[in-house]
Design an enzyme around this catalytic site. Structure first.
Site, short mmCIF file in Angstrom:
data_model
loop_
_atom_site.label_atom_id
_atom_site.label_comp_id
_atom_site.label_asym_id
_atom_site.label_seq_id
_atom_site.Cartn_x
_atom_site.Cartn_y
_atom_site.Cartn_z
N ASP A 1 37.05 27.35 42.04
CA ASP A 1 37.66 28.66 42.27
C ASP A 1 37.20 29.25 43.59
O ASP A 1 36.98 30.44 43.71
CB ASP A 1 37.30 29.61 41.11
CG ASP A 1 38.07 30.92 41.16
OD1 ASP A 1 39.15 30.95 41.77
OD2 ASP A 1 37.59 31.92 40.60
N ASP B 1 44.80 30.67 42.85
CA ASP B 1 43.72 31.41 42.18
C ASP B 1 44.13 31.76 40.76
O ASP B 1 44.77 32.77 40.53
CB ASP B 1 43.42 32.67 42.99
CG ASP B 1 42.28 33.50 42.44
OD1 ASP B 1 41.45 32.95 41.69
OD2 ASP B 1 42.22 34.70 42.75
N HIS C 1 39.56 30.00 35.34
CA HIS C 1 40.10 31.21 34.71
C HIS C 1 41.62 31.19 34.76
O HIS C 1 42.23 30.67 35.69
CB HIS C 1 39.53 32.49 35.33
CG HIS C 1 39.95 32.78 36.74
ND1 HIS C 1 41.07 33.52 37.05
CD2 HIS C 1 39.38 32.48 37.93
CE1 HIS C 1 41.18 33.65 38.36
NE2 HIS C 1 40.17 33.02 38.93
N GLU D 1 38.59 37.10 34.60
CA GLU D 1 37.81 36.94 35.83
C GLU D 1 38.15 38.01 36.86
O GLU D 1 37.29 38.44 37.62
CB GLU D 1 38.06 35.54 36.41
CG GLU D 1 37.08 35.13 37.49
CD GLU D 1 37.53 35.53 38.89
OE1 GLU D 1 36.71 35.39 39.82
OE2 GLU D 1 38.69 35.97 39.06
N HIS E 1 45.66 36.42 46.05
CA HIS E 1 45.89 37.85 45.84
C HIS E 1 46.96 38.41 46.77
O HIS E 1 47.09 39.62 46.91
CB HIS E 1 44.60 38.67 46.01
CG HIS E 1 43.58 38.39 44.96
ND1 HIS E 1 42.55 39.27 44.67
CD2 HIS E 1 43.39 37.35 44.11
CE1 HIS E 1 41.79 38.77 43.72
NE2 HIS E 1 42.28 37.59 43.36
N ASP F 1 43.54 34.15 34.02
CA ASP F 1 44.13 35.43 34.41
C ASP F 1 44.35 35.45 35.92
O ASP F 1 43.68 34.74 36.68
CB ASP F 1 43.25 36.59 33.97
CG ASP F 1 41.87 36.58 34.61
OD1 ASP F 1 41.22 35.49 34.59
OD2 ASP F 1 41.42 37.60 35.14
#
Length: 444
Positions: free
Chosen positions: A174, A116, A83, A150, A416, A85
């Site tokens: 991932d 990520d 992914h 995602e 994150h 995004d």
């Protein structure tokens, strides 16, 4: 076993990752051809350019939901599901360097998406490029599939599955090595009931996190404090309000946390006569496995987790937000039917919000055994075993697909978080693991 990826391919991968990180791609307001914002579409465009430059055949959904890049021949398709995004940068003051300027700093690729999932996606892509450079022949088509949503609701990959033919097997880079062969079903829902004029609270939190704070400044404050004291629940007293304290963890680890919303609700139930509160105070309590409501629900993938993250009560309605991580072999429909019956005596009804089906690829399959063999050979970790997760990766959206890398167990976790970065030695090791695994599955 001879090495496949050379220094040139490593450097090319780093340069491509720097390019991709430099295109901010977090969810924003939709635009024409950009359902999740122009930044996400720009990242998809840039990824397709990189794949074109490497000699892949590419296709980009004109509506901007997904893209893919393919190389090789044959009827079968081996998928690599990624992914593009990312989550937003958050507090920019917490970053030491620009999160959207891909840069090598202190022997690590720095920036949002480096772990990520832009970094692992690029690592896998250039691992295949290394196989192409070494002259290996692919007996299947290798297709890199790029989702764009995602981090939110997976709408991009849903469009791919709606419009395109399925893969035969694959990986999603991932997560963390060695691999994840089982991911629990993810059910997010509401429990909705009548309102009351006795009290008004609005404790809204994310579905997938155990809340560590719950503020109350309503009626009968002294009685609520006394109830908290009787239960031994910690709180801060701010005079006109109290803040119940807990411990936040991801919902998939709910039993390891302390849910502040539940603790406040239990105290409120001691003070107010209100059936929806009775559900928490007299039945559910603090059991994040849900066994007080549903009994013991478990299989080889572990125990059910049941997180009540939000509680809203006003004159019109009561609304609780719940996150269930359902063991892979459990019948979800029967579970929901039982839950609906259990909440009914408390004037609550079950309302569906979203569901992700589980991932389960048995450990004795060729895919799992081959990937595990390669990982052990490349790392020397002979004790490694296939893993189970309560989390969710794109692997569960595809047939015969598992989450494989790209983080090593020893890689510091920056996903994150501020200052996201991927150490170059770990990136290079992941590239070699990907190359060796795809060689064995697709070339040999």
């Amino acid at each position: 076993m001879s090495k496949i990826v050379n220094e040139q391919e490593q450097q090319e991968a780093v340069q491509a990752l720097e390019r991709l990180i430099s295109v901010p791609s977090y969810n924003q307001e939709k635009a024409a051809g950009a359902p999740f914002g122009q930044g996400v579409r720009n990242a998809l465009d840039e990824m397709m350019k990189i794949c074109d430059e490497l000699g892949f055949k590419t296709y980009e959904d004109p509506d901007g939901y997904y893209g893919y890049a393919e190389v090789g021949q044959g009827d079968k398709v081996f998928g690599v599901i990624c992914h593009l995004d990312t989550v937003p940068a958050g507090d920019l003051a917490a970053w030491k360097h620009d999160p959207f300027k891909g840069t090598v700093i202190n022997n690590a690729v720095y920036g949002r998406g480096s772990q990520d999932d832009k970094g692992p996606g690029i690592a896998a892509l250039f691992a295949v490029k290394a196989l192409m450079d070494r002259g290996y022949q692919f007996k299947q088509r290798i297709r890199f599939i790029y989702g764009t949503d995602e981090e939110i609701l997976w709408r991009g990959i849903a469009q791919y599955n709606k419009k395109e033919s399925p893969i035969d097997s694959g990986i999603s880079p991932d997560a963390e090595f060695p691999l994840i062969y089982a991911e629990k079903g993810l059910q997010q829902s509401y429990l909705v009931g009548p309102g009351t004029d006795q009290l008004k609270i609005s404790l809204k939190n994310a579905f997938n996190a155990v809340p560590d704070k719950a503020v109350y400044n309503g009626p009968k404050l002294a009685e609520v404090k006394a109830a908290l004291d009787r239960h031994g629940f910690k709180y801060n007293d701010d005079g006109d309000s109290i803040t119940v304290l807990g411990k936040s963890v991801h919902a998939m680890l709910a039993p390891q946390g302390t849910n502040a919303v539940l603790r406040l609700a239990i105290a409120l139930d001691d003070v107010f006569d209100f059936k929806p509160l009775d559900f928490i105070g007299k039945l559910f309590k603090e059991d994040a496995t849900g066994s007080n409501v549903l009994g013991d629900v478990e299989d080889e993938s572990g125990h059910l987790t049941f997180n009540i993250s939000s509680l809203e009560i006003n004159e019109k309605e009561t609304r609780m937000q719940i996150d269930l991580r359902i063991p892979v072999t459990i019948d979800r429909d029967r579970l929901i039917e039982k839950l609906s019956k259990k909440v009914a005596p408390y004037d609550l009804k079950y309302v569906h919000f979203d569901y992700l089906a589980p991932l389960y690829v048995p450990k004795d399959t060729k895919l799992v055994q081959t990937l595990m063999d390669v990982y052990k050979e490349q790392t020397g970790d002979q004790d490694a075993t296939p893993q189970i997760s309560g989390g969710a990766t794109f692997a569960r959206t595809m047939h015969n697909c598992v989450a494989f890398g790209g983080m090593l167990p020893t890689t510091p976790d920056y996903m994150h978080q501020a200052n996201e970065q991927w150490p170059l030695p770990d990136m290079y090791k992941a590239m070699e693991i990907f190359a060796q695994a795809i060689k064995r599955l697709v070339c040999d």
